[in-house]
Design a protein around this motif. Structure first.
Motif, short mmCIF file in Angstrom:
data_model
loop_
_atom_site.label_atom_id
_atom_site.label_comp_id
_atom_site.label_asym_id
_atom_site.label_seq_id
_atom_site.Cartn_x
_atom_site.Cartn_y
_atom_site.Cartn_z
N VAL A 1 19.32 45.68 -15.92
CA VAL A 1 20.63 45.85 -16.55
C VAL A 1 20.89 47.34 -16.72
O VAL A 1 20.24 48.02 -17.52
CB VAL A 1 20.67 45.13 -17.92
N ALA A 2 21.85 47.85 -15.93
CA ALA A 2 22.13 49.29 -15.94
C ALA A 2 22.97 49.68 -17.15
O ALA A 2 23.48 48.82 -17.88
CB ALA A 2 22.85 49.67 -14.64
N PHE B 1 14.91 44.41 -17.79
CA PHE B 1 14.74 45.86 -17.86
C PHE B 1 16.08 46.46 -18.22
O PHE B 1 17.05 46.37 -17.48
CB PHE B 1 14.23 46.39 -16.51
N GLN B 2 16.15 47.06 -19.44
CA GLN B 2 17.44 47.51 -19.97
C GLN B 2 17.55 49.01 -19.99
O GLN B 2 16.69 49.69 -20.55
CB GLN B 2 17.59 47.04 -21.43
N ASN C 1 14.56 50.56 -21.88
CA ASN C 1 14.25 51.83 -21.27
C ASN C 1 15.24 52.92 -21.69
O ASN C 1 15.12 54.06 -21.27
CB ASN C 1 14.26 51.66 -19.75
N GLY C 2 16.24 52.54 -22.48
CA GLY C 2 17.24 53.52 -22.90
C GLY C 2 17.59 53.32 -24.37
O GLY C 2 17.17 52.34 -24.99
N LYS C 3 18.38 54.26 -24.90
CA LYS C 3 18.77 54.18 -26.32
C LYS C 3 19.85 53.13 -26.53
O LYS C 3 20.54 52.71 -25.61
CB LYS C 3 19.30 55.53 -26.79
N ASN C 4 20.03 52.77 -27.82
CA ASN C 4 21.13 51.89 -28.25
C ASN C 4 21.19 50.56 -27.51
O ASN C 4 22.27 50.11 -27.13
CB ASN C 4 22.49 52.58 -28.09
N CYS C 5 20.07 49.96 -27.32
CA CYS C 5 20.08 48.64 -26.69
C CYS C 5 20.10 47.57 -27.77
O CYS C 5 19.62 47.76 -28.88
CB CYS C 5 18.85 48.44 -25.83
N ASN C 6 20.63 46.44 -27.36
CA ASN C 6 20.78 45.32 -28.26
C ASN C 6 20.23 44.10 -27.53
O ASN C 6 20.75 43.73 -26.48
CB ASN C 6 22.28 45.16 -28.51
N SER C 7 19.20 43.49 -28.08
CA SER C 7 18.61 42.35 -27.38
C SER C 7 18.45 41.17 -28.32
O SER C 7 17.84 41.29 -29.37
CB SER C 7 17.23 42.71 -26.83
N LEU C 8 19.04 40.06 -27.92
CA LEU C 8 18.93 38.86 -28.73
C LEU C 8 18.16 37.81 -27.94
O LEU C 8 18.49 37.53 -26.80
CB LEU C 8 20.33 38.33 -29.08
N LEU C 9 17.13 37.26 -28.56
CA LEU C 9 16.30 36.26 -27.89
C LEU C 9 16.28 35.01 -28.76
O LEU C 9 15.74 35.04 -29.86
CB LEU C 9 14.86 36.72 -27.73
N ALA D 1 11.02 50.94 -26.30
CA ALA D 1 10.46 52.18 -25.76
C ALA D 1 11.31 53.39 -26.12
O ALA D 1 10.88 54.53 -25.96
CB ALA D 1 10.31 52.07 -24.25
N GLN D 2 12.55 53.13 -26.59
CA GLN D 2 13.49 54.21 -26.87
C GLN D 2 14.11 54.02 -28.26
O GLN D 2 14.13 52.91 -28.78
CB GLN D 2 14.60 54.23 -25.81
N PRO D 3 14.64 55.12 -28.84
CA PRO D 3 15.17 55.01 -30.21
C PRO D 3 16.45 54.18 -30.32
O PRO D 3 17.12 53.92 -29.33
CB PRO D 3 15.45 56.47 -30.61
N ASN D 4 16.75 53.81 -31.58
CA ASN D 4 18.03 53.18 -31.92
C ASN D 4 18.30 51.86 -31.24
O ASN D 4 19.44 51.56 -30.90
CB ASN D 4 19.20 54.11 -31.57
#
Ligand SMILES: Nc1ncnc2c1ncn2[C@@H]1O[C@H](COP(=O)(O)OP(=O)(O)O)[C@@H](O)[C@H]1O
Ligand SMILES: [Mg+2]
Lengths: 428, 252
Positions: A217-218, A244-245, A272-280, A301-304
């Motif tokens: 997910v780019a 992979f976000q 892999n990047g900042k400000n990701c949102n993941s709901l499982l 792996a990344q902040p926020n």
């Protein structure tokens, strides 16, 4: 024994027309699998899940193209959803049954074998880059023997009108079948898509399905992903999904396990990047002596970044559920918020749950909570409903539906919610 | 309507009701008062059929039938209703859906067809007015996030929907402010008729200014130790329960 069958199938690839560009990847993976072997219960990650039924079983890979695939597809409930569709039977692609709707022509919807040549640049950039084979021998096995599977590419900024359904039918009408589906989805920058992966069985012989899905997910993209497992009877199903976000992405993922002799889901998110949102979110309904094992892993792996996970299970008879939820907050992942819960309702004294949260936190500015519950339906609500004239059975059904509702609410496709409700009705 | 004879019951091996006697005729309102822990809620739970309570002796006859033999749902369908002291929150079960199921189960039990959806909604609207319950509450999950007062009003609303023969109100007044108390009492009073009986369990005399009882009983240590008319409630208000306790001890 399955090991011999795997050997002979691999050798077929080694000698036949399949010996191509791709063979090197297969070979490496095969060697990795040979070294690691099938996981045993000595492996901490497989402590409670015994796959003897798979390893001692006899399964064959099949090149057959069952003629009845069309009828089966047309009968499927999910066929009622207006959607782009990819159809696979025992890992073999059915282009004639697959549908790409006019409005969504800008997305790439094909099979992996085709993508290897037609979209080689994308394929080479992403294939086998996310789902690790080390420590995951079944991923190596999948790579070594993979049949085929979905390849989906959503170009930059594209927001398809309709969802994409990847239908994997596992047909064991004539033989005990071995299937290694492999899916690769690439969602480019700012794109938004809904993907449904479903696994359904045809026939009553045994089957072993070992899936690997890789989803990239780019930046700024959004993904709705639903995985529906409804292979019935003597179906063994192991699945490894790696998300992979990149930064500013969001994913809403729901895993429904509605049937199967043994189901093992590995669902891994790597931010892999900042400000990701993941709901499982996950729901499993288990009966008989069946086993459902959900292993999830979220790598902050990344902040926020924010992750919220909730898995709920209803267990009948002598069934077993395993839940293992890993959250890993890496050193740099400050301002992480990560939540995890696992709740189980036991409808029988003989059902068993093994639940284990695993938090590994290396950053210091982090909010992380987890919790698990295992128990019967609460007596108080039960009595409240009965005291209003609602019979015990009906009351139980109402409460179980309410329990499942929290996960159903996360599904944005009404037909899928309907399918879930129907399954609950059937099982309970 | 209801005849309780020498009723004893326990929970977790602890004896709570101890030879309780009570006779209620159709159309009567009986108030049951008593100190905390006397067994008032236990009595209501036993009458409604809560499984955790074990009846160890005595009989309960309701409209000529053995009440203790019936499942909780059958008791409800036969017309027994309990307004809970602590109504439970049930997330995920919508109030409307729950009530529709309950109303239709009762109809089914009595050999009636399910209610038409429009009739049902009309009935809901009417009964909600009775306790001035906010319409938005029925769209929500059952009691979830309701205030204490809203939960109690919801109990009376459900009672109105189910039109019981015997309604047991367990401290429906506790936690209500004076306006809500008036509304709830009004709801009950409007439902009073010559066929319907009420057991009003309360800690305070205050409620009985609004719902005027035909009889007042004092429950203490698992039995009815004193009965009278509404004047008894007033006397209790002034003298407190110690008066009863002392009287009992003097008698021993
Ligand atoms: N689940 C239980 N286990 C043990 N004792 C209980 C339980 N529920 C109630 N009791 C006890 O039973 C007694 C009567 O309680 P209750 O009927 O609630 O009294 P009241 O409603 O009159 O205040 C109290 O002493 C209470 O502590
Ligand atoms: Mg009480």
């Amino acid at each position: 024994m399955l090991a011999e069958i795997i050997n002979s199938n691999f050798n077929r690839y080694a000698s036949g027309a399949e010996k191509d560009l791709f063979f090197e990847t297969r070979k490496q993976a095969f060697e990795a699998f040979e070294t690691m072997g099938f996981p045993t219960q000595k492996n901490e990650e497989w402590k409670y899940t015994n796959i003897k039924g798979v390893t001692a079983g006899s399964f064959e890979m099949s090149d057959e193209r069952p003629a009845h695939a069309k009828t089966i597809f047309e009968k499927s409930v999910l066929n009622e959803i207006k959607a782009n569709q990819l159809i696979f039977v025992n890992g073999i692609f059915y282009p004639d049954l697959s549908i790409l709707l006019e409005k969504d022509k800008s997305i790439v919807l094909t099979n992996l074998a085709n993508a290897r040549t037609e979209y080689s640049e994308l394929f080479n950039r992403h294939f086998s880059k996310y789902a690790k084979t080390e420590e995951h021998s079944l991923n190596a096995l999948n790579t070594a023997l993979l049949n085929d599977g979905a390849f989906i590419y959503v170009p930059e900024g594209v927001k398809p009108e309709y969802p994409v359904i990847i239908n994997h039918y596992i047909d064991s009408t004539h033989i005990n079948v071995l299937v290694q589906p492999r899916n690769l989805m690439v969602i480019d920058k700012g794109a938004e898509i809904t993907l449904i992966e479903t696994y359904e069985s045809i026939g009553f012989n045994a089957s072993y399905t070992n899936v690997v899905s890789e989803i990239y997910v780019a930046e700024n993209a959004h993904l709705e992903h639903y995985k529906v497992q409804q292979q019935a009877g003597e179906s063994y199903h192991t699945n490894f999904t790696q998300m992979f976000q990149e930064s500013n992405t969001s994913i809403n993922q729901v895993t429904l396990t509605l049937d199967g002799k043994l189901v093992r889901n590995n669902l891994h998110f790597y931010m892999n990047g900042k400000n990701c949102n993941s709901l499982l979110y996950g729901l499993y309904i288990i009966e008989k002596q069946n086993t459902v094992d959900n292993h999830t892993r979220v790598d902050h792996a990344q902040p926020n970044c924010f992750s919220d996970e909730k898995y709920k299970g209803i267990l009948k008879d002598q069934s077993t559920a395993i839940f293992n939820g890993k959250i890993i907050v890496h050193l740099d992942a400050q301002k992480t918020n990560a939540y995890q819960r696992n709740q189980n309702v036991l409808l029988s004294d003989e059902a068993v749950v093994n639940t284990k949260p695993q938090l590994e936190i290396f950053a210091d500015d982090v909010k992380c909570t987890h919790g698990a519950t295992i128990g019967q339906l609460d007596e108080e609500p039960m009595f409240y409903l009965r005291s209003r004239g609602i019979p015990e059975n009906e009351a139980r059904k109402m409460l179980l539906n309410a329990f499942a509702d929290e996960i159903a609410e996360r599904i944005k496709i009404p037909e899928l919610v309907e399918l879930l409700e129907k399954k609950i009705e059937e099982k309970l | 309507m209801l005849s309780i004879k020498n009723l004893s019951a326990e929970i977790d091996g602890k004896k709570i009701l101890d030879g309780l006697e009570l006779e209620i005729k159709a159309g009567e309102v009986h108030a049951i008062m008593g100190p905390n822990g006397a067994g008032k809620s236990t009595l209501s739970a036993v009458l409604a059929g809560r499984p955790e309570y074990v009846v160890t002796g005595g009989t309960v006859t309701y409209m000529g039938k053995n009440l203790l033999d019936m499942s909780p749902e059958d008791r409800a369908c036969e017309g027994v209703f309990l307004a809970f002291q602590y109504p439970v929150e049930i997330p995920g079960v919508s109030t409307t859906n729950f009530l529709k199921t309950a109303v239709n189960q009762k109809r089914l039990y009595n050999g009636l067809e399910p209610m038409e959806a429009t009739d049902f909604l009309k009935m809901m609207r009417q009964k909600m007015e009775l306790v001035e319950m906010d319409k938005s509450l029925t769209g929500r999950s059952l009691n979830e996030g309701f205030s204490g007062g809203e939960k109690k009003r919801n109990e009376v609303f459900q009672m109105a929907m189910l039109e019981p023969n015997l309604a047991i109100l367990d401290e429906t007044d506790s936690g209500l402010d004076i306006d809500a108390l008036r509304l709830v009492s009004n709801g009950v009073n409007k439902m009073r008729n010559t066929e319907r009986s009420f057991v009003v369990i309360t800690h305070y005399q205050r409620l009985l200014d609004y719902i005027i009882p035909d009889f007042v009983h004092v429950l203490y240590k698992g039995k009815i130790v004193k009965s009278g008319d509404k004047e008894l409630a007033k006397e209790l208000e002034v003298k407190g329960y110690d008066w009863i306790k002392n009287e009992l001890e003097a008698a021993v």
